[in-house]
Write an enzyme that holds these catalytic residues in place. Structure first.
Site, PDB file in Angstrom:
ATOM      1  N   LEU A  17       0.864  -1.173   0.000  1.00 43.74           N
ATOM      2  CA  LEU A  17       0.000   0.000   0.000  1.00 43.74           C
ATOM      3  C   LEU A  17       0.902   1.226   0.000  1.00 43.74           C
ATOM      4  O   LEU A  17       2.001   1.202   0.554  1.00 43.74           O
ATOM      5  CB  LEU A  17      -0.892   0.034   1.242  1.00 43.74           C
ATOM      6  CG  LEU A  17      -1.975  -1.045   1.376  1.00 43.74           C
ATOM      7  CD1 LEU A  17      -2.693  -0.898   2.709  1.00 43.74           C
ATOM      8  CD2 LEU A  17      -2.964  -0.981   0.227  1.00 43.74           C
ATOM      9  N   ASP A  18       0.445   2.308  -0.610  1.00 46.14           N
ATOM     10  CA  ASP A  18       1.197   3.558  -0.569  1.00 46.14           C
ATOM     11  C   ASP A  18       1.434   3.980   0.879  1.00 46.14           C
ATOM     12  O   ASP A  18       0.617   3.687   1.758  1.00 46.14           O
ATOM     13  CB  ASP A  18       0.427   4.680  -1.285  1.00 46.14           C
ATOM     14  CG  ASP A  18       0.334   4.463  -2.790  1.00 46.14           C
ATOM     15  OD1 ASP A  18       1.080   3.632  -3.321  1.00 46.14           O
ATOM     16  OD2 ASP A  18      -0.503   5.144  -3.405  1.00 46.14           O
ATOM     17  N   ARG A  19       2.509   4.699   1.098  1.00 47.99           N
ATOM     18  CA  ARG A  19       2.851   5.151   2.448  1.00 47.99           C
ATOM     19  C   ARG A  19       1.686   5.862   3.127  1.00 47.99           C
ATOM     20  O   ARG A  19       1.402   5.647   4.307  1.00 47.99           O
ATOM     21  CB  ARG A  19       4.052   6.104   2.383  1.00 47.99           C
ATOM     22  CG  ARG A  19       4.528   6.596   3.753  1.00 47.99           C
ATOM     23  CD  ARG A  19       5.566   7.688   3.612  1.00 47.99           C
ATOM     24  NE  ARG A  19       4.967   8.933   3.170  1.00 47.99           N
ATOM     25  CZ  ARG A  19       5.656  10.045   2.921  1.00 47.99           C
ATOM     26  NH1 ARG A  19       6.974  10.035   3.028  1.00 47.99           N
ATOM     27  NH2 ARG A  19       5.046  11.150   2.538  1.00 47.99           N
TER      28      ARG A  19
END
Length: 217
Positions: free
Chosen positions: A63-65
């Protein structure tokens, strides 16, 4: 957190949503990298934290940060391969919740726009009909007013930043997004995107598994 700020990941304790001999599912907090970055100051991430408690854990997806929510890990090599193949073959079902700028119309639909990395402005992605990879997102509005819309997003492909760029392309970027809606980032403590639910087949038994993490906004 702004994209160019010093990396100060949240120190939330690990929240386990599902655990058995093959599979681990956790709730990733916003602001924490999924995997280590390229420099020592970006070493702290969900993967390394998970490995402390579950030394055999293996990465399956990211998942994106700045996105929170459901992330699955394999606890064996077999589970990692099996789960990875499900993601690759688009057999998993993912549900995200987002708050976006403005009143999204129509109330449901799909975004079918090819995406590719915007090389001069990495890590940004962009729509490109010539060289982009096929990317499809279905959406359904939960509620809206003149200022913002809460929407459920169902990505059918897994391109980098797909939901963020698709919402931007509709003219309704995700609130608090430091890359694609920086003008809104100051007004929000985080990006308003959460991986609420993941469905997949168990790598050993084959039975359907459904894991949810309550949306925190």
């Amino acid at each position: 957190m702004q994209q160019n700020d010093v990396y100060t990941p949240p120190m939330d304790p690990l929240e386990v949503l599902h655990e058995d001999l093959e599979v681990l599912v956790v709730n990733k907090p916003a602001g924490l990298l999924s995997v280590p970055g390229k420099t020592p100051d970006l070493a702290d991430c969900l993967l390394t934290r998970v490995e402390v408690a579950f030394p055999t854990a293996r990465l399956v997806h990211r998942l994106d940060r700045d996105t929170s929510g459901v992330m699955v890990f394999g606890l064996t090599a077999h589970a990692q391969r099996h789960l990875g193949a499900q993601f690759e073959a688009r057999k998993t079902k993912k549900t995200y919740v987002a708050r976006v700028v403005g009143q999204l119309e129509p109330k449901e639909g799909e975004v079918d726009l090819p995406l590719i990395v915007d090389w001069p402005n990495r890590p940004r992605q962009m729509v490109c009909h010539e060289t982009g990879k096929p990317s499809l997102t279905e959406y359904k509005v939960v509620r809206s007013n003149e200022d913002e819309t809460r929407v459920k997003l169902f990505p059918k492909t897994g391109r980098s930043h797909q939901l963020r760029v698709h919402m931007l392309a509709l003219g309704h970027p995700i609130l608090g997004d430091p890359l694609y809606a920086p003008e809104t980032a100051a007004g929000f403590e985080r990006m308003m995107l959460h991986a609420e639910e993941l469905r997949f087949s168990h790598p050993e038994s084959g039975r359907g598994i459904r894991v949810r993490a309550k949306t925190p906004f």
